[in-house]
Design an enzyme around this catalytic site. Structure first.
Site, PDB file in Angstrom:
ATOM      1  N   PHE A 169      49.192 -60.005 -32.732  1.00  9.86           N
ATOM      2  CA  PHE A 169      48.725 -58.619 -32.781  1.00  9.86           C
ATOM      3  C   PHE A 169      48.111 -58.275 -34.145  1.00  9.86           C
ATOM      4  CE2 PHE A 169      49.530 -54.053 -33.336  1.00  9.86           C
ATOM      5  CZ  PHE A 169      49.071 -53.542 -32.132  1.00  9.86           C
TER       6      PHE A 169
ATOM      7  N   ASN B 234      57.355 -51.358 -34.369  1.00 12.61           N
ATOM      8  CA  ASN B 234      56.165 -50.939 -33.632  1.00 12.61           C
ATOM      9  C   ASN B 234      56.187 -51.828 -32.389  1.00 12.61           C
ATOM     10  OD1 ASN B 234      53.618 -50.292 -32.685  1.00 12.61           O
ATOM     11  ND2 ASN B 234      52.558 -51.582 -34.178  1.00 12.61           N
ATOM     12  N   PRO B 235      56.979 -51.467 -31.395  1.00  9.81           N
ATOM     13  CA  PRO B 235      57.192 -52.362 -30.249  1.00  9.81           C
ATOM     14  C   PRO B 235      56.023 -52.304 -29.268  1.00  9.81           C
ATOM     15  CG  PRO B 235      58.353 -50.305 -29.902  1.00  9.81           C
ATOM     16  CD  PRO B 235      57.657 -50.179 -31.242  1.00  9.81           C
TER      17      PRO B 235
HETATM   18  C1  SAM Z   1      52.660 -53.988 -31.138  1.00 11.75           C
HETATM   19  S1  SAM Z   1      53.108 -55.565 -31.780  1.00 11.75           S
HETATM   20  C2  SAM Z   1      53.550 -55.096 -33.451  1.00 11.75           C
HETATM   21  C3  SAM Z   1      53.394 -56.196 -34.452  1.00 11.75           C
HETATM   22  C4  SAM Z   1      53.556 -55.755 -35.909  1.00 11.75           C
HETATM   23  N1  SAM Z   1      54.853 -55.195 -36.156  1.00 11.75           N
HETATM   24  C5  SAM Z   1      52.497 -54.732 -36.276  1.00 11.75           C
HETATM   25  O1  SAM Z   1      52.788 -53.539 -36.317  1.00 11.75           O
HETATM   26  O2  SAM Z   1      51.362 -55.134 -36.510  1.00 11.75           O
HETATM   27  C6  SAM Z   1      54.668 -55.841 -30.994  1.00 11.75           C
HETATM   28  C7  SAM Z   1      55.342 -57.164 -31.352  1.00 11.75           C
HETATM   29  O3  SAM Z   1      56.599 -57.193 -30.656  1.00 11.75           O
HETATM   30  C8  SAM Z   1      56.826 -58.496 -30.158  1.00 11.75           C
HETATM   31  N2  SAM Z   1      57.723 -58.374 -29.009  1.00 11.75           N
HETATM   32  C9  SAM Z   1      57.424 -57.988 -27.745  1.00 11.75           C
HETATM   33  N3  SAM Z   1      58.522 -57.986 -26.974  1.00 11.75           N
HETATM   34  C10 SAM Z   1      59.563 -58.359 -27.767  1.00 11.75           C
HETATM   35  C11 SAM Z   1      60.954 -58.563 -27.548  1.00 11.75           C
HETATM   36  N4  SAM Z   1      61.496 -58.366 -26.352  1.00 11.75           N
HETATM   37  N5  SAM Z   1      61.716 -58.978 -28.578  1.00 11.75           N
HETATM   38  C12 SAM Z   1      61.164 -59.187 -29.801  1.00 11.75           C
HETATM   39  N6  SAM Z   1      59.845 -59.025 -30.067  1.00 11.75           N
HETATM   40  C13 SAM Z   1      59.050 -58.605 -29.064  1.00 11.75           C
HETATM   41  C14 SAM Z   1      55.443 -59.021 -29.819  1.00 11.75           C
HETATM   42  O4  SAM Z   1      55.445 -60.432 -29.799  1.00 11.75           O
HETATM   43  C15 SAM Z   1      54.590 -58.418 -30.931  1.00 11.75           C
HETATM   44  O5  SAM Z   1      54.472 -59.283 -32.029  1.00 11.75           O
END
Ligand code: SAM
Length: 348
Positions: free
Chosen positions: A144, A247-248
């Site tokens: 991302f 930031n999920p």
């Molecule tokens: C919207 S991106 C945010 C990335 C970074 N924090 C940013 O703001 O640029 C969401 C991140 O959450 C991770 N992710 C999604 N589902 C997850 C889960 N169940 N457990 C841990 N990480 C998760 C994804 O792989 C992704 O890297």
């Protein structure tokens, strides 16, 4: 008369080919931009006419991007060409260098990178880096690409931390992606320790790489963990912390198809897809937060503008868990995007 896209591409290729030729033996060539505009100057030109200046290349690629429907055509062309010229922005190149003639190698490199942009690859992946607040992060698909709103989330956390204790804080980031949030917090707060988790192997590898590039690896632990599947391990190994930030993925599944091709083709859909109501990971964070946080600890979440009232409602319905909804923050465009929560405890 405007030149067609294949013709513009042909012109740029020809400029490269011609320039390659120029290095060996002179070849006849008509003024490139005059031809692009349909007004060939006529007659053989000198070998220097084979070449494009930085400004000419920038104009030509902007037109190519416009005609093929690439978003932000001018910025795309500027960022790529500035990158090839060894600068971050066209402005920082300075006006004198805009009239500089491209070398064969620079022209070839611009051609290769701009062709990627024609395939709708985001500029950040093409130039392989991007600035986030005051750090520069390595970028690699499908991890991302950090968005500007997330800089505001970091600002919110920092202003709260600096206003309270600031130092000696342990933080957990859920879904670290490229490491943007964790690394900018670590960069700003020399006493902070962070544990960052992400379910994606690519994201974990990129966060580690960025941490090393920024020399912040000593205060950061990065683990490949799924907030939902590995909840028990997460609670056992990494709690309690003073601060949880995330930031999920929060895009409603039905909204995914409407996203830009840049996002759909190149970014990991698991980084975006929050399920039918966008709450799949958010709800898990809310369930675990009371167990992950120390008494008085805070959680900061970036979400869709529709989520803060739902988060507040969930927290109020589960008040016995010990989490309290503190406030909602709006982003610079006025949309309610950030929720701040607190773990209640004795004395807090
Ligand atoms: C919207 S991106 C945010 C990335 C970074 N924090 C940013 O703001 O640029 C969401 C991140 O959450 C991770 N992710 C999604 N589902 C997850 C889960 N169940 N457990 C841990 N990480 C998760 C994804 O792989 C992704 O890297």
């Amino acid at each position: 008369m405007a030149a067609s896209l294949p013709r513009l591409c042909g012109l740029f290729k020809r400029a490269i080919t011609c320039h390659v030729g120029c290095a060996g033996r002179p070849q006849p060539f008509r003024g490139l931009l005059a031809t692009a505009g349909g007004k060939a100057t006529g007659g053989p030109a000198s070998t220097s006419a084979c070449r494009l200046s930085v400004q000419q290349a920038m104009d030509l690629w902007r037109q190519m991007f416009e005609r093929s429907g690439v978003s932000e055509p001018a910025l795309s062309s500027q960022y790529i060409i500035a990158h090839v010229m060894g600068a971050k922005t066209i402005e920082s190149l300075g006006s004198r260098r805009l009239s500089e003639m491209l070398t064969e190698r620079q022209a070839q490199c611009i051609w290769e990178l701009c062709r990627k942009r024609l395939s709708r690859m985001p500029v950040q992946y093409i130039i392989e880096e991007w600035d986030f607040r005051d750090i520069t992060l390595k970028m690699r698909p499908p991890v991302f690409i950090p968005r500007p709103e997330t800089e505001e989330l970091v600002g919110l956390v920092l202003s709260d931390l600096l206003a309270t204790q600031g130092a000696g804080v342990a933080a957990l980031e859920v879904g670290c992606g490229s490491g943007a949030i964790s690394l900018s917090l670590l960069h700003a707060l020399p006493q902070l320790q962070v544990i960052a988790v992400d379910r994606s192997r690519d994201a974990v590898a990129l966060t580690r790489e960025n941490a090393h590039r920024l020399r912040l690896q000593d205060r950061l632990e990065v683990h490949q963990m799924d907030m939902i599947l590995d909840a028990e391990d997460l609670l056992r190994d990494w709690s309690p912390v003073d601060l949880l930030v995330s930031n999920p993925p929060y895009v409603f599944s039905q909204d995914l198809a409407a996203l830009e091709p840049e996002i759909l083709k190149f970014e990991d859909s698991d980084a975006l897809d929050g399920g039918a109501d966008g709450l799949r990971v958010i709800q898990q964070i809310l369930t675990l937060a009371p167990h992950l946080l120390k008494d008085g600890g805070r959680a900061y979440l970036e979400t869709d503008p529709r989520h803060p009232p739902l988060i507040r409602q969930y927290v109020e319905e589960h008040a016995a868990a010990g989490l309290r909804y503190l406030r909602t923050h709006r982003d610079v465009t006025g949309r309610p995007r950030f929720s701040v929560l607190k773990k209640e405890g004795a004395g807090h």
